[in-house]
Design an enzyme around this catalytic site. Structure first.
Site, short mmCIF file in Angstrom:
data_model
loop_
_atom_site.label_atom_id
_atom_site.label_comp_id
_atom_site.label_asym_id
_atom_site.label_seq_id
_atom_site.Cartn_x
_atom_site.Cartn_y
_atom_site.Cartn_z
N CYS A 119 -9.61 75.63 9.10
CA CYS A 119 -9.91 74.43 9.87
C CYS A 119 -9.53 74.68 11.33
O CYS A 119 -8.51 75.32 11.61
CB CYS A 119 -9.16 73.22 9.31
SG CYS A 119 -9.65 72.86 7.61
N CYS A 122 -5.83 73.81 12.80
CA CYS A 122 -4.67 73.98 11.91
C CYS A 122 -4.04 75.36 12.10
O CYS A 122 -4.74 76.37 12.00
CB CYS A 122 -5.12 73.80 10.46
SG CYS A 122 -3.83 74.20 9.27
N1 SAH Z 1 -4.89 72.03 2.97
C1 SAH Z 1 -4.64 70.66 2.71
C2 SAH Z 1 -3.21 70.25 2.83
C3 SAH Z 1 -2.37 70.83 3.94
S1 SAH Z 1 -2.60 70.27 5.56
C4 SAH Z 1 -5.52 69.80 3.57
O1 SAH Z 1 -6.14 70.29 4.48
O2 SAH Z 1 -5.60 68.61 3.27
C5 SAH Z 1 -1.91 68.61 5.61
C6 SAH Z 1 -2.61 67.73 6.66
O3 SAH Z 1 -2.26 68.13 8.00
C7 SAH Z 1 -4.11 67.82 6.58
O4 SAH Z 1 -4.70 66.55 6.68
C8 SAH Z 1 -4.44 68.67 7.77
O5 SAH Z 1 -5.76 68.51 8.17
C9 SAH Z 1 -3.45 68.17 8.78
N2 SAH Z 1 -3.29 69.06 9.94
C10 SAH Z 1 -3.53 70.38 10.01
N3 SAH Z 1 -3.27 70.85 11.25
C11 SAH Z 1 -2.85 69.80 11.98
C12 SAH Z 1 -2.39 69.64 13.32
N4 SAH Z 1 -2.31 70.66 14.14
N5 SAH Z 1 -2.01 68.42 13.72
C13 SAH Z 1 -2.05 67.37 12.88
N6 SAH Z 1 -2.45 67.45 11.59
C14 SAH Z 1 -2.85 68.65 11.14
FE1 SF4 Z 2 -7.60 73.38 6.60
FE2 SF4 Z 2 -5.09 73.96 7.29
FE3 SF4 Z 2 -5.56 72.43 5.11
FE4 SF4 Z 2 -6.14 75.07 5.12
S1 SF4 Z 2 -4.10 74.15 5.31
S2 SF4 Z 2 -7.45 73.42 4.36
S3 SF4 Z 2 -6.83 75.41 7.22
S4 SF4 Z 2 -6.01 71.92 7.27
#
Ligand code: SAH
Ligand code: SF4
Length: 378
Positions: A119, A122
């Site tokens: 993503c 992330c």
């Molecule tokens: N992989 C799973 C769970 C882990 S991430 C998922 O994507 O749902 C947990 C949450 O944090 C997710 O909603 C993700 O999109 C969000 N997230 C990831 N990077 C982020 C960031 N830099 N700032 C705020 N939220 C973030």
């Molecule tokens: Fe996307 Fe990060 Fe969740 Fe993986 S951990 S699915 S890269 S938000």
């Protein structure tokens, strides 16, 4: 003498341990006894399991271990959020975060070292995928946090047991740490079963949440095999934008994702799905996006959790201003959708959402590559 390759009993859920004990010629109640020692008492030493027959203890010492991951760093934020960095071998580490609140304590658990889903916003995704965590490494995070927090509580004379839900320090678990839980399905489900089982942690399904970026077939499997509360990382109001921010959308687009949410709700312990929505300045945070979202989720009972973007080096995104987030939230609320904005917790120790980077080796060297590409372009 013990074997060089012992079986880690934290890898088993109750049925798994009963089956493994049967292979040793041991009765199911023995397995449940050991289960309770491991998970209720936080015991890793077979000798200390005093009501287990001595002969069985001797046998277990030869062929088995109770081995949680090893914490290599323990940071406490000014707001009480506590983060452990756990060594998972091969120079990889993952993170577990405990978030204390007045009436509950939430543990945020990791499921993979790195993540393949990439993503755009992330930091875990930016590292690429390293490997799945084992069931022992996943449930081991709860085991460890319980032990470490329990010890801290015992030392703090001013904290009475029973202060939190049933005296538990950890009343809720969210699979929102590093990794995509549904891409490590079997190990995650084994760990979830332990979280729910009375012989282990006995949490209610409503207090255990899996967060997914939307792997549709795995959402259906979770519904059938272990329905816990569901959070879905939505982050965009249309396919074009979501294809870019959450690339798994190219495989499972929004129409399919919404239908999967509806199917999930047929068996879910709560009567709504939580949509997580990261607020990215100028990217997905306009009034038009908010209105598009309202139309998108029309047929899915849901709540929204807006997450102010947590920055990390070279992310290329900025957090939406507070006023913009308020305005965005008000459009959803006016349309009758319960909407909360996540408080940023633990950001002084990089424990906030999406800042969990651990020390996973960047196999793809993606961060370096992106930086070079950016330098070339500018
Ligand atoms: N992989 C799973 C769970 C882990 S991430 C998922 O994507 O749902 C947990 C949450 O944090 C997710 O909603 C993700 O999109 C969000 N997230 C990831 N990077 C982020 C960031 N830099 N700032 C705020 N939220 C973030
Ligand atoms: Fe996307 Fe990060 Fe969740 Fe993986 S951990 S699915 S890269 S938000």
């Amino acid at each position: 003498m013990s074997t060089s390759n012992p079986v880690n009993l934290l890898d088993f859920d109750v049925d798994g341990l009963v089956a493994w004990f049967a292979g040793l010629g041991e009765k199911p109640f023995r397995a449940r006894q050991v289960m309770r020692w491991m998970h209720h008492e936080g015991c890793a030493d077979f000798d200390a399991m005093t009501d287990v027959a001595k002969s069985l203890r001797a046998k277990l010492k030869e062929i088995a271990v109770v081995r949680p991951p090893v914490p290599v760093r323990d940071s406490i934020s000014a707001d009480g959020t506590r983060k452990w960095l756990l060594d998972v071998g091969n120079a990889n580490a993952v993170e577990t975060v405990f978030i204390p609140e007045t009436n509950r304590g939430t543990l945020c658990v990791s499921s993979q070292a790195g993540c393949a889903l990439d993503c755009a916003f992330c930091s875990t995704g930016k590292q690429g995928f390293n490997r799945n965590l084992s069931a022992a490494e996943i449930i081991g995070q709860l085991w460890l946090a319980n032990n470490l927090l329990g010890a801290a509580r015992d030392q703090a004379a001013d904290l009475e047991a029973g202060e939190r839900d049933n005296g538990r320090i950890i009343s809720n678990v969210v699979m929102m740490g590093m990794g995509e839980p549904l891409a490590n399905f079997d190990n995650v489900v084994t760990a979830l079963r332990l979280m729910l089982d009375d012989h282990a942690y006995g949490l209610s399904r409503r207090r255990v949440t899996v967060s997914t970026s939307g792997i549709v077939p795995a959402m259906d499997r979770l519904r059938d095999e272990c329905p816990v509360a569901l959070a879905v990382s939505l982050h965009a109001s249309n396919d074009a934008l979501r294809d870019r921010l959450v690339p798994i959308n190219q495989k499972y687009p929004l129409r399919e994702l919404m239908a999967a949410c509806q199917r999930y709700l047929e068996r879910a312990p709560r009567d709504f799905v939580t949509f997580e929505y990261v607020m990215l300045d100028g990217v997905n945070d306009s009034d038009t996006h908010a209105r598009e979202l309202v139309a998108l989720v029309r047929d899915v009972p849901c709540k929204f959790n807006l997450i102010p973007f947590n920055p990390f080096p070279d992310s290329g995104f900025l957090r939406s201003p507070a006023e913009r987030i308020r305005r965005f939230a008000s459009i959803l609320i006016d349309a009758g959708i319960v909407t909360t904005t996540r408080k940023t917790r633990g950001d002084d120790v990089d424990a906030a959402c999406g800042q969990l980077a651990g020390q996973v080796q960047d196999k793809t060297r993606r961060t370096v590559r992106l930086k070079q590409e950016r330098e070339i372009r500018s």
